[in-house]
Design an enzyme around this catalytic site. Structure first.
Site, mmCIF file in Angstrom:
data_model
loop_
_atom_site.group_PDB
_atom_site.id
_atom_site.type_symbol
_atom_site.label_atom_id
_atom_site.label_comp_id
_atom_site.label_asym_id
_atom_site.label_seq_id
_atom_site.Cartn_x
_atom_site.Cartn_y
_atom_site.Cartn_z
ATOM 1 N N HIS A 1 5.341 7.797 -4.363
ATOM 2 C CA HIS A 1 5.048 6.898 -3.238
ATOM 3 C C HIS A 1 6.287 6.411 -2.506
ATOM 4 O O HIS A 1 6.181 5.540 -1.646
ATOM 5 C CB HIS A 1 4.282 5.668 -3.715
ATOM 6 C CG HIS A 1 2.924 5.965 -4.253
ATOM 7 N ND1 HIS A 1 1.779 5.885 -3.491
ATOM 8 C CD2 HIS A 1 2.522 6.363 -5.477
ATOM 9 C CE1 HIS A 1 0.735 6.197 -4.233
ATOM 10 N NE2 HIS A 1 1.152 6.502 -5.450
ATOM 11 N N LYS B 1 2.217 -7.080 6.065
ATOM 12 C CA LYS B 1 2.589 -6.113 5.031
ATOM 13 C C LYS B 1 3.645 -6.791 4.182
ATOM 14 O O LYS B 1 4.104 -7.881 4.525
ATOM 15 C CB LYS B 1 3.147 -4.843 5.667
ATOM 16 C CG LYS B 1 4.208 -5.125 6.740
ATOM 17 C CD LYS B 1 4.750 -3.865 7.372
ATOM 18 C CE LYS B 1 3.855 -3.252 8.423
ATOM 19 N NZ LYS B 1 3.237 -2.001 8.079
ATOM 20 N N ARG B 2 4.050 -6.169 3.075
ATOM 21 C CA ARG B 2 5.127 -6.768 2.286
ATOM 22 C C ARG B 2 6.377 -6.949 3.147
ATOM 23 O O ARG B 2 6.610 -6.181 4.085
ATOM 24 C CB ARG B 2 5.452 -5.872 1.082
ATOM 25 C CG ARG B 2 4.447 -5.994 -0.032
ATOM 26 C CD ARG B 2 4.330 -7.405 -0.544
ATOM 27 N NE ARG B 2 5.488 -7.769 -1.341
ATOM 28 C CZ ARG B 2 5.497 -7.849 -2.667
ATOM 29 N NH1 ARG B 2 4.400 -7.638 -3.351
ATOM 30 N NH2 ARG B 2 6.597 -8.174 -3.305
ATOM 31 N N LYS C 1 10.828 -2.230 6.561
ATOM 32 C CA LYS C 1 9.631 -2.408 7.402
ATOM 33 C C LYS C 1 9.966 -3.125 8.715
ATOM 34 O O LYS C 1 9.156 -3.215 9.611
ATOM 35 C CB LYS C 1 8.557 -3.166 6.625
ATOM 36 C CG LYS C 1 8.029 -2.390 5.409
ATOM 37 C CD LYS C 1 6.959 -3.181 4.659
ATOM 38 C CE LYS C 1 6.566 -2.556 3.334
ATOM 39 N NZ LYS C 1 5.571 -1.473 3.468
ATOM 40 N N THR D 1 -0.773 2.291 4.818
ATOM 41 C CA THR D 1 -2.240 2.365 4.843
ATOM 42 C C THR D 1 -2.793 1.238 5.700
ATOM 43 O O THR D 1 -3.888 1.362 6.264
ATOM 44 C CB THR D 1 -2.835 2.273 3.423
ATOM 45 O OG1 THR D 1 -2.143 1.255 2.691
ATOM 46 C CG2 THR D 1 -2.714 3.589 2.688
ATOM 47 N N LYS E 1 -5.984 0.871 8.700
ATOM 48 C CA LYS E 1 -6.998 -0.191 8.762
ATOM 49 C C LYS E 1 -7.056 -0.773 10.171
ATOM 50 O O LYS E 1 -8.132 -1.028 10.716
ATOM 51 C CB LYS E 1 -6.692 -1.276 7.730
ATOM 52 C CG LYS E 1 -6.801 -0.776 6.289
ATOM 53 C CD LYS E 1 -6.144 -1.697 5.258
ATOM 54 C CE LYS E 1 -5.937 -0.929 3.951
ATOM 55 N NZ LYS E 1 -5.028 -1.599 3.008
HETATM 56 C C1 26Q Z 1 8.440 -0.512 -10.622
HETATM 57 C C2 26Q Z 1 9.146 -0.840 -11.762
HETATM 58 C C3 26Q Z 1 9.379 -2.160 -12.083
HETATM 59 C C4 26Q Z 1 8.848 -3.157 -11.273
HETATM 60 C C5 26Q Z 1 8.135 -2.829 -10.141
HETATM 61 C C6 26Q Z 1 7.936 -1.497 -9.803
HETATM 62 C C7 26Q Z 1 7.173 -1.154 -8.587
HETATM 63 C C8 26Q Z 1 5.967 -1.774 -8.306
HETATM 64 C C9 26Q Z 1 5.273 -1.460 -7.164
HETATM 65 C C10 26Q Z 1 7.648 -0.201 -7.706
HETATM 66 C C11 26Q Z 1 6.930 0.117 -6.554
HETATM 67 C C12 26Q Z 1 5.725 -0.515 -6.273
HETATM 68 C C13 26Q Z 1 4.904 -0.241 -5.094
HETATM 69 C C14 26Q Z 1 5.142 0.675 -4.196
HETATM 70 C C15 26Q Z 1 4.279 0.858 -3.031
HETATM 71 O O1 26Q Z 1 3.364 0.092 -2.793
HETATM 72 N N1 26Q Z 1 4.504 1.908 -2.247
HETATM 73 C C16 26Q Z 1 3.674 2.170 -1.082
HETATM 74 O O2 26Q Z 1 2.633 3.040 -1.478
HETATM 75 C C17 26Q Z 1 1.693 3.202 -0.431
HETATM 76 C C18 26Q Z 1 0.551 4.045 -0.959
HETATM 77 O O3 26Q Z 1 0.930 5.359 -1.088
HETATM 78 C C19 26Q Z 1 2.342 3.827 0.782
HETATM 79 O O4 26Q Z 1 1.398 3.844 1.819
HETATM 80 C C20 26Q Z 1 3.568 3.014 1.216
HETATM 81 O O5 26Q Z 1 4.239 3.694 2.249
HETATM 82 C C21 26Q Z 1 4.486 2.811 0.033
HETATM 83 O O6 26Q Z 1 5.573 1.970 0.391
#
Ligand code: 26Q
Length: 822
Positions: free
Chosen positions: A363, A551-552, A557, A661, A665
């Protein structure tokens, strides 16, 4: 007690009413007159759950009889949001519940609002998992979602004096009506200690010394699909201490230590890590990872054995395990361990099974988000897995020497273990039979850039599978008026078969339809304006352009670009009275959580709130601009925001947003996008055509070319030549926004000088001018109401491709090969 209505109910509605009252009586020991609205909510949820459970038993039997292959979707996040309305919708009972609740003196939306969001995720990745499970079930595909039952979901954001503060999200406080505890399916998970290997009677055995056992207890949430008969489930694992209390310590009078030990075990499933697109090697996070995968794999193998006996080679025929990003990667060595240590298979046999069972989705391409773990920590906490991973790496190195002889740089880049770290993405690439990116552009970058060496090695198949969203939640449920309008023209098949949405295109020029479409958007804006008035105390004009970025909060971003542009507009309004006169009013709406440790992102939140304070209270600009920051952005707030947007901001630095995503929406609900050619925006352009989307800025390859050079000259030139931008930047540090000059210096500094001599890492300065021009054009076009509404309709009508049903179809055809349950 609310005032009950006396309209006539049908027989089945009467029956439901009885059921709800019965639940209130039996569950809470209350008569209806004494029930709180929250009790009514729970009673409703329980009646819905009963209906799903009736289907569950049957569906379970059918899957068993068919001996169907099953998908286990492993994800550290399932951002489900509320379930009442979507479940009711999926059961086709919305009208029934509405009537009955009205009869009881309530309304469905008011009761639904009482459910706490299941906020078990950070953002895109977690919400994607939730959309997937809805689509899987709707398409009758047998699947289980597997995650942790975090006691605290993503923190609740409270803005205090413009700053983000974090409060715990204790979403389980009133209980969770949807879950069913399964204590009888509890399993043990072992951490730490030492491993002794031995041969006993010619068999390899592993003994553990001083390891620490924690119990994993599952809770199941049954899930129904839209117009579907099958029931899938989300399995949530909760950690528990093996002994209720350490009785020895307890008896020796050490009551406090006994309680502490128990707490220590339970801390594993206590809280969701709030970082996204960033990883830090935290021990507790590693424990969470092993906890989830070990519990899940034990369960999968047990279920397999019960159904299919001990012919383990059949696993890939009956089971497919999907890894949502690298976070559950340890499932791979854990399966090796379970097959070898507990089922007596040899390495080759086990490896053959494992490499035909796992699939992996990436991702992100950002290096700070690629997971790696310190080897020492890994070895200390997971001594047996460490041995297995080391052997995987040894064999991988042999293979790499054959494929890329003598290319040590490549070997190192592709290794599972190097520089005293374990690289999780490489572990996936070395063992999964399928790998996919989440949009076309993102997959291209994987193949050509970060995973090129693995791609060229041909170990696994690479697929581009563009993300999608479930239409049941993201229009049918959150925008009922628009849903009804669409269905009145083209029938309602589109909710389950999104390609039909295309038929709406022929109404884009239909006068009456346009009028109705515009009225619905307007009403959604009026509702959002009320919400803003209530929560922010800010008056916004529903006739102004609603420009939304939610968004985050992340530098890539580029909320910062949005802010600088607002500042530039504001300056111009103050200086140029003719411009002020003709300026069409605009409301800029933000919603974003920042990771609590991401100082710069939190400062951007403060900046947004500060410029809001300044602009909203400046009477000189005659309310032409308003800036609103909506607190605590999450699934349920998104449902209100997105349907009210005119403009959708999708302005990430090209090449950084894997897909996005939220963009889909907004499109589905008739907002027009301003965006870069990044992630799925590229495919949105393909679907909707260039007349109906506003694309600007550097392309991914242009960004990549610039990242390699410092670009200081380019940034300096722009700074000197673009006065509007220069002024906005200077205002960050000259006391215009807040009296403390230095407050936003870090933001100024990083844009102009960068952290390590690379200014403007995210191309905010370099994309600014085009962004500003594009914004200007959109304001002009918005005033051509006829043209704008046509564009909005074209966006909705072209969004069919972005249904997660299509996405799941792609996964199934290419990777999973599940058969729909009849
Ligand atoms: C990993 C290890 C330790 C702590 C946290 C994490 C961690 C947690 C969440 C690393 C990444 C995430 C989330 C990533 C994320 O949301 N990525 C998004 O995924 C979406 C679905 O595919 C995409 O549409 C976005 O572009 C992408 O940023």
């Amino acid at each position: 007690m609310a005032q009950a209505k006396t309209s006539k109910l049908t027989a089945s509605e009467e029956a439901l009413k009885k059921e709800i009252i019965g639940k209130v009586n039996r569950h809470f020991g209350k008569v209806m007159e004494e029930a709180t609205p929250h009790m009514v909510y729970t009673a409703c949820a329980l009646t819905v759950r009963d209906k799903i459970m009736e289907q569950w038993a049957k569906s379970h039997q059918t899957v068993k009889k068919m001996g169907a292959k099953k998908l286990y979707y492993l994800s550290f996040e399932f951002l489900m949001g509320r379930l009442l309305c979507t479940n009711i919708l999926n059961l086709l009972q919305t009208d029934t519940y509405q009537h009955v609740l009205e009869d009881l003196g309530y309304s469905l939306p008011e009761i639904a609002e009482l459910e706490n969001d299941a906020g078990l995720g950070n953002g895109g990745l977690g919400r994607l998992a939730a959309c997937f499970i809805d689509s899987l079930t709707t398409m009758d595909l047998p699947a289980y979602g597997c995650t942790i039952r975090y006691e605290y979901g993503l923190f609740r954001q409270k803005i205090v004096d413009g700053y983000q503060t974090e409060l715990p999200d204790s979403w389980l406080d009133h209980g969770n009506a949807w879950e069913i505890a399964r204590p009888e399916e509890t399993v043990e998970v072992k951490f730490g200690g030492e491993v002794y290997t031995d041969w006993v009677d010619g068999k390899f055995v592993c003994n553990y010394n001083n390891s620490h056992t924690i119990l994993a207890m599952p809770y199941d949430v049954p899930l129904c699909g839209y117009k579907s008969k099958i029931v899938n489930k989300l399995r949530l694992w909760s950690s528990k201490s093996p002994d209720h209390l350490d009785m020895k310590a307890f008896n020796q009078g050490d009551y406090v230590r006994a309680i502490e030990e128990k707490e220590l075990a339970e801390v594993i499933s206590k809280v969701l890590y709030p970082e996204d697109n960033h990883t830090e090697g935290k021990e507790l996070r590693l424990k969470q990872q092993y906890f989830l995968v070990s519990a899940t794999l034990q369960w999968i193998l047990k279920e397999f054995e019960e159904r299919n006996g001990q012919d383990w080679s059949k696993i890939p025929e009956k089971v497919v395990i999907h890894i949502n990003d690298t976070h559950p990667t340890m499932a791979i060595p854990e399966m090796m361990r379970l097959l070898m240590d507990e089922r007596g298979l040899g390495w080759e046999e086990a490896w053959d099974i494992v490499t035909h069972t796992f699939a992996y989705t990436n991702h992100t391409v950002m290096s700070e988000a690629l997971e790696k773990w310190p080897l020492d920590m890994f070895r200390k906490i997971l001594p047996r897995l460490y041995m297995i991973v080391e052997e995987m790496n040894r064999r991988l190195m042999e293979q790499l020497e054959r494929v890329y002889p003598g290319d040590h740089a490549k070997h190192k880049y592709m290794a599972i273990i190097s520089d005293n770290q374990v690289f999780m993405a490489n572990m996936c690439l070395a063992s999964c039979f399928a790998v996919n990116g989440v949009s076309k552009l993102h997959t291209d970058i994987l193949k050509k850039d970060i995973f090129a060496d693995y791609y060229n090695m041909n170990n696994s198949e690479f697929y581009a599978i563009t993300n999608g969203i479930t239409f049941r939640r993201w229009i049918a449920n959150c925008n009922p008026a628009l849903t009804e309008l669409i269905s009145s023209k083209i029938g309602n098949e589109w909710i389950k078969d999104a390609k039909h949405l295309d038929k709406l295109k022929k109404y884009a020029k239909d006068k009456e339809f346009k009028k109705q479409f515009a009225e619905i958007k307007h009403q959604n804006k009026v509702n959002l304006a009320e919400y803003i008035k209530e929560h922010n105390g800010i008056e916004v004009d529903p006739d102004s352009i609603f420009d939304v970025q939610c968004k985050r909060l992340h530098e890539y971003k580029r909320q910062m670009m949005n802010v600088l542009h607002i500042l530039a507009e504001y300056n111009r309004l103050l200086e140029d009275s003719a411009y002020l006169e003709k300026y069409y009013p605009k409301t800029y709406i933000f919603g974003a959580k920042a990771a609590p440790g991401y100082t710069r992102a939190k400062l951007i939140i403060k900046l947004i709130n500060s410029i809001g304070e300044m602009i909203n209270n400046d009477t000189r600009i005659k309310d032409k601009i308003k800036v609103v920051f909506i607190e605590n952005y999450g699934v349920s707030i998104a449902e209100k925001l997105i349907i009210a947007a005119d403009i959708s901001e999708q302005i990430s630095t090209a090449g950084k947003e894997a897909s996005g995503t939220g963009n889909m929406k907004f499109m589905l609900n008739g907002a027009v996008t301003i965006g870069t050619l990044d992630g799925a925006n590229v495919e949105m352009l393909e679907q909707v055509g260039e007349d109906n989307i506003y694309i600007f800025g550097l392309k991914a390859d242009e960004v990549a070319a610039r990242v390699k050079f410092a670009g200081a000259d380019e940034v300096k030139d722009i700074y000197s030549s673009n006065t509007a931008l220069r002024r906005a930047l200077e205002q960050l540090i000259d006391g215009t926004i807040v009296p403390e000059h230095q407050m936003f210096r870090d933001l100024y500094q990083t844009l102009l000088f960068g952290d390590y001599g690379f200014p403007d890492t995210y191309m905010v300065i370099r994309d600014f001018e085009e962004y500003m021009k594009t914004q200007e054009q959109m304001s002009i076009d918005y005033q051509n109401r006829d043209k704008w509404i046509e564009m909005a309709i074209m966006n909705t009508a072209s969004a069919g491709f972005f249904s997660s049903d299509r996405t799941i179809g792609n996964y199934n055809d290419n990777i999973w090969h599940l058969k729909p349950i009849k």
